[in-house]
Scaffold this active site. Structure first.
Site, PDB file in Angstrom:
ATOM      1  N   HIS A   1       0.537   5.120   2.176  1.00 12.55           N
ATOM      2  CA  HIS A   1       1.136   6.326   1.608  1.00 12.55           C
ATOM      3  C   HIS A   1       1.226   6.224   0.074  1.00 12.55           C
ATOM      4  CE1 HIS A   1       3.550  10.004   2.109  1.00 12.55           C
ATOM      5  NE2 HIS A   1       4.112   9.609   0.979  1.00 12.55           N
TER       6      HIS A   1
ATOM      7  N   VAL B   1       5.011   1.564   2.724  1.00 13.90           N
ATOM      8  CA  VAL B   1       3.710   1.438   2.061  1.00 13.90           C
ATOM      9  C   VAL B   1       2.561   1.769   3.008  1.00 13.90           C
ATOM     10  CG1 VAL B   1       4.510  -0.311   0.434  1.00 13.90           C
ATOM     11  CG2 VAL B   1       3.452  -1.036   2.584  1.00 13.90           C
ATOM     12  N   GLU B   2       2.885   2.085   4.255  1.00 11.97           N
ATOM     13  CA  GLU B   2       1.818   2.435   5.193  1.00 11.97           C
ATOM     14  C   GLU B   2       1.945   3.924   5.572  1.00 11.97           C
ATOM     15  OE1 GLU B   2       0.677  -0.812   7.950  1.00 11.97           O
ATOM     16  OE2 GLU B   2       2.352  -1.920   7.111  1.00 11.97           O
ATOM     17  N   MET B   3       2.491   4.225   6.754  1.00  9.08           N
ATOM     18  CA  MET B   3       2.522   5.626   7.167  1.00  9.08           C
ATOM     19  C   MET B   3       3.814   6.330   6.742  1.00  9.08           C
ATOM     20  SD  MET B   3       0.662   4.883  10.823  1.00  9.08           S
ATOM     21  CE  MET B   3       0.156   6.483  11.417  1.00  9.08           C
TER      22      MET B   3
END
Lengths: 349, 349
Positions: free
Chosen positions: A98, A140-142
């Site tokens: 993201h 930091v991902e979805m």
């Protein structure tokens, strides 16, 4: 779970190696290999944690695996970083999530992950169900929340029906946990039987002299101490740099591995041994993803874990052998996802 | 290409509409519809620009369409913004590209795009081959260069072989242009026959009273002036806001549409009429992607293009009709992409 003692025992008594010449040598090597490795089965596991995996769960899980609406942005799906088309990973050093943020570690392959003892580089998830809940929420991902995911899925009638089919008898089946169970069910199907090595194990003469010599080195030099079983790894935890620490580029000081999970001093820089199935397809290597060549990864392992400065020929032979671990991925028909409705939360960027 | 005159003629002489009641009414409406619309064919075009589309080109194009290595970051593929699982688009207002930059316009669907007269919202690409070269190079999208793409593809032996098969007889087939030709070849297969409306056209009674009434309104109110043919649009250019300009959220002042292509004053805020096939799957709507509900999009079109303040019932009927334009997407098996080599350029973030 540490296997330092097992590792040390393998480092002792290494003989000078003769090349694998004759058919009898190959057969002897096959018998040795049969005691250390198992083939990837032709069909997926039919249950996880003692529960049957149903076709309805797998189908729902496939939708979810490919659905970018599990992410806050609506542009990142499980398949973004664990792409079934590129070895089950994303083939970049550490994943981009993201807001184009970089994650801390290299994306592990989803293929054959059902055969690992635990998930993530530090084994912090007991199984694929627990694993699936992580990236969906990681900022930091979805960068999503369980509540937002449930609201999203509940807003789409076809998803509600699919959850009912996948989890019959449950009063409210559209839950974050059932999302994870369905993704896990789909992931059980992501296995890669039919590797040339597995055919060799089964008695076929599918490996050439270079590959056979690589296999012998893999066994005799001690690689097998950590990388054995069905998945050539993924079964236990070991310190990275047990003999000699690699450079800070490959082993960044700030990532203390399993220590973060157990808070035990002996777990500093300890990681789950990487499973090596399809390793030829999953560059770059190590949790830092800083090593692009399989040969370089082999050489680093030799010096850091085994105390061997493998020569170029040996490195090449082991790498050739590792390339025989690439299996056949299943045919996955891209799912047609049900459309959002007016009640579906909008993407946020 | 302007069709203002055509549009104007349709605005004249609209009669008071009676509901579609009897079978004879439905048949009369079907006959009218047959003169205005054509079904999506069951099989893809066999040629483009007079050149045969080969199976080898389609297969290579499929690899390329799904390959994130066409982007500088190695994480964005054609399918990222034109996902075959979500209506051939990305279902966000405007696409997110390299560095999480937002593109200027909503991603158009790739499905049935081979039937459009030209590509992009402003028609600046004559065909899908030309179109495919755009996003690969756009700095806010894949941010790559033709030279870098060619170097990447030439570094992977399986790609070199696939280009040779797809473009036999060419001395150096691994070119940026052939990449685009192959992607176009794959995209010719992305057609969606079998929509309920197409079955109605063929003589089946697949539409209910609400949908039939919506079709009658679609024709009689003049929507059909811009949205006709095989794709219900995609054939000509029209000013957005011909009767009444929508708000700046929906029609941002800074995006002058086709004016940028032709530099002709009459082309200010002119866009290619959006093709409406599968429109129920491709929210949000318009080039700005600021309208999420199909009903709202219909109402805006009524007032801005036709000068009709459609009432809620009419809007609902037209939207119901439009939902009958969703067809059957082809089964697409996710391609297993060939791995990079030491010579492959590394991703840049």
């Amino acid at each position: 779970m540490h296997a330092l003692t097992r590792l040390a025992s393998c480092l002792i008594g290494l003989a000078v190696l003769a090349p694998v010449h004759a058919a009898s040598d190959a057969n002897a090597l096959r018998n040795t290999a049969k005691g250390l490795f198992q083939p990837i089965p032709d069909t997926p596991p039919t249950e996880v944690r003692g529960l049957a995996v149903t076709e309805d769960q797998k189908e729902l899980g496939k939708w979810l695996f490919f659905d970018p609406r599990l992410s806050r942005s609506h542009i990142l799906s499980c398949n973004s970083c664990h792409s079934v088309g590129t070895g089950g990973a994303d083939n970049i050093p550490t994943s981009i999530g993201h807001g184009w943020q970089r994650g801390p570690r290299n994306s592990p392959t989803v293929y054959n992950s059902v055969f690992n003892i635990a998930q993530f580089w530090d084994g912090r998830a007991a199984d694929l169900k627990e694993q699936a809940m992580g990236p969906v929420q990681a900022s930091v991902e979805m960068n999503n929340t369980p509540a937002q995911v449930e609201k999203t899925l509940a807003s789409i009638p076809q998803y509600v029906d699919a959850f009912k089919r996948a989890f019959p008898g449950e009063k409210n089946p559209v839950t974050f946990e059932n999302m994870a169970r369905a993704i896990e069910a789909f992931e059980t199907t992501l296995i890669t039987p039919g590797a040339r090595f597995d055919k060799f194990l089964a008695g076929e003469n599918t490996l050439d002299a270079e590959e056979l010599q690589g296999l012998r080195l893999f066994v005799d030099k001690g690689c097998v101490a950590c990388h054995s079983g069905k998945n050539f790894g993924g079964q236990a935890y070991f310190p990275f740099g047990v003999i000699k620490k690699p450079g800070a580029d490959v082993l960044p000081a700030e990532d203390k591995g399993r220590f973060t999970v157990t808070n035990t001093a002996t777990d500093e820089y300890v990681f789950r041994a990487a499973p090596l199935r399809n390793v030829a397809l999953t560059a770059p290597y190590f949790h830092s993803g800083e090593v692009w060549e399989l040969e370089q990864a082999v050489a680093i392992m030799g010096s850091s874990q085994l105390g061997h400065e493998l020569n170029d020929k040996e490195v090449g032979q082991i790498a050739s052998f590792l390339r025989t671990l690439s299996g056949n991925a299943p045919d996955i028909v891209y799912p047609i996802l049900p459309p959002s409705t007016a009640a579906t939360p909008k993407p946020q960027h």
